[in-house]
Write a protein that holds these residues in place. Structure first.
Motif, mmCIF file in Angstrom:
data_model
loop_
_atom_site.group_PDB
_atom_site.id
_atom_site.type_symbol
_atom_site.label_atom_id
_atom_site.label_comp_id
_atom_site.label_asym_id
_atom_site.label_seq_id
_atom_site.Cartn_x
_atom_site.Cartn_y
_atom_site.Cartn_z
ATOM 1 N N ARG A 176 -27.321 -60.865 29.221
ATOM 2 C CA ARG A 176 -27.821 -59.716 29.968
ATOM 3 C C ARG A 176 -28.042 -60.105 31.426
ATOM 4 N NH1 ARG A 176 -30.325 -60.826 25.397
ATOM 5 N NH2 ARG A 176 -30.265 -59.310 23.680
ATOM 6 N N ARG B 76 -20.996 -59.797 24.952
ATOM 7 C CA ARG B 76 -21.114 -60.496 23.680
ATOM 8 C C ARG B 76 -19.756 -60.565 22.994
ATOM 9 N NH1 ARG B 76 -24.652 -58.138 19.021
ATOM 10 N NH2 ARG B 76 -23.396 -59.663 17.895
ATOM 11 N N LEU C 239 -23.991 -56.194 29.900
ATOM 12 C CA LEU C 239 -24.153 -56.846 28.608
ATOM 13 C C LEU C 239 -22.808 -57.450 28.215
ATOM 14 C CD1 LEU C 239 -25.678 -53.809 28.475
ATOM 15 C CD2 LEU C 239 -26.574 -54.811 26.380
ATOM 16 N N THR D 108 -26.117 -61.763 22.927
ATOM 17 C CA THR D 108 -25.828 -60.932 24.096
ATOM 18 C C THR D 108 -26.322 -61.590 25.376
ATOM 19 O OG1 THR D 108 -25.935 -58.890 22.807
ATOM 20 C CG2 THR D 108 -26.225 -58.691 25.186
ATOM 21 N N ASP E 256 -28.487 -52.509 23.950
ATOM 22 C CA ASP E 256 -28.587 -53.607 22.982
ATOM 23 C C ASP E 256 -28.492 -53.080 21.554
ATOM 24 O OD1 ASP E 256 -29.114 -56.557 23.409
ATOM 25 O OD2 ASP E 256 -30.286 -55.741 25.064
#
Length: 212
Positions: free
Chosen positions: A13, A32, A30, A11, A145
Motif C-alpha cells: 500500500r 498484490r 495497492l 498487499t 483491501d
C-alpha cells in the motif's frame, strides 16, 4: 478460515501522485500477487457474472466508452480497456468530484501481479485531509483491501456472498488491520500526527468493521 496476517501482508500500500483528467492527482496504490493466470484474473475483473460473485452486482454497458453502476456503490465510464492488461474507469458516487480507478495486470510466472490505483484531484484530497483528517482516505483504502481479499478468495474457489460477508468476525478483523495499515501509509505520506491518524483509523474501522 482466512489467514488474516498473510492476507494483510500480501498487499503493498502506498500514497502517490497520478494525473487525472483535471490535472494533478493523489492516488492510493495497492499491489498484490495472485496465484492465477492473467487471463483468469482479467476475466474475473471484467465479466459481469464473475464480478457479482466477489465484488457485487454490476449493471451497464461494460465496454470501452460504456457506463456502469456497482450496486449501492460507485458508477462511471470505461475510459480504457486493453485486454488482458489494463482497465481504466471513472469512479463517482455522484456530485462534482469524479475520481479514476486504473487496474493493471502483469504476468508473474504462472501467476499475476495486480495493481489498483485510485486517483483523485490533488487539491480536493489535500483540502479534505486538512479539514477533516485522514479518515475518508483510510476508509477508501480499506474498502479496496476488502475487494482484493474477495478476489483472492473467489479465485481460490471460496464461496461467499459479497453483499453480506463483511459482517463475518474474521472479515471485520481483516478490515480493522487494513485500516491500520493505511493509517501508517498516510501518516508517512502527509506527515500527520499520531492523534490525527488514530482518529482516521477509528473512522475507517467504524465504517467497515462496526461493533456489534
Amino acid at each position: 478460515m482466512i489467514d488474516i496476517v498473510k492476507q494483510i501482508n500480501a498487499t503493498h500500500r502506498e500514497i502517490g501522485s497520478h494525473p487525472v483528467a483535471a490535472g494533478e492527482g493523489r492516488s492510493l496504490l495497492l499491489r498484490r500477487a495472485y496465484d492465477a493466470a492473467i487471463e483468469d484474473v482479467w476475466d474475473a475483473c471484467t465479466d459481469r457474472e464473475r464480478l457479482g460473485r466477489w465484488l457485487g452486482q454490476v449493471d451497464g454497458d461494460l465496454r470501452l466508452g460504456g457506463t456502469f453502476q456497482l450496486k449501492d456503490n460507485a458508477g462511471g465510464e470505461v475510459l480504457r480497456c486493453e485486454e488482458p492488461r489494463l482497465l481504466k474507469v471513472t469512479w463517482s458516487f455522484g456530485g462534482d468530484m469524479v475520481t479514476e480507478v486504473e487496474l493493471r495486470l502483469t504476468p508473474d510466472g504462472d501467476g499475476t501481479v495486480l495493481e489498483l490505483e485510485h486517483s483523485s484531484p490533488a487539491e480536493v484530497v489535500d483540502e479534505l485531509v486538512r479539514a477533516y483528517g485522514p479518515g475518508g482516505t483510510i476508509g477508501i483504502g480499506g474498502g479496496w483491501d476488502l475487494a482484493l481479499l474477495g478476489l483472492d478468495l473467489f479465485l481460490h474457489g471460496t464461496g461467499f456472498d459479497p453483499a453480506t460477508w463483511e459482517a463475518a468476525p474474521e472479515v471485520k478483523d481483516f478490515a480493522t488491520r487494513a485500516c491500520h495499515a493505511w493509517g501508517a501509509a498516510i501518516q508517512q505520506a502527509w506527515g500527520l500526527g499520531d492523534d490525527d491518524i488514530a482518529a482516521g483509523v477509528a473512522f475507517g474501522v467504524q465504517h467497515y468493521a462496526p461493533a456489534g
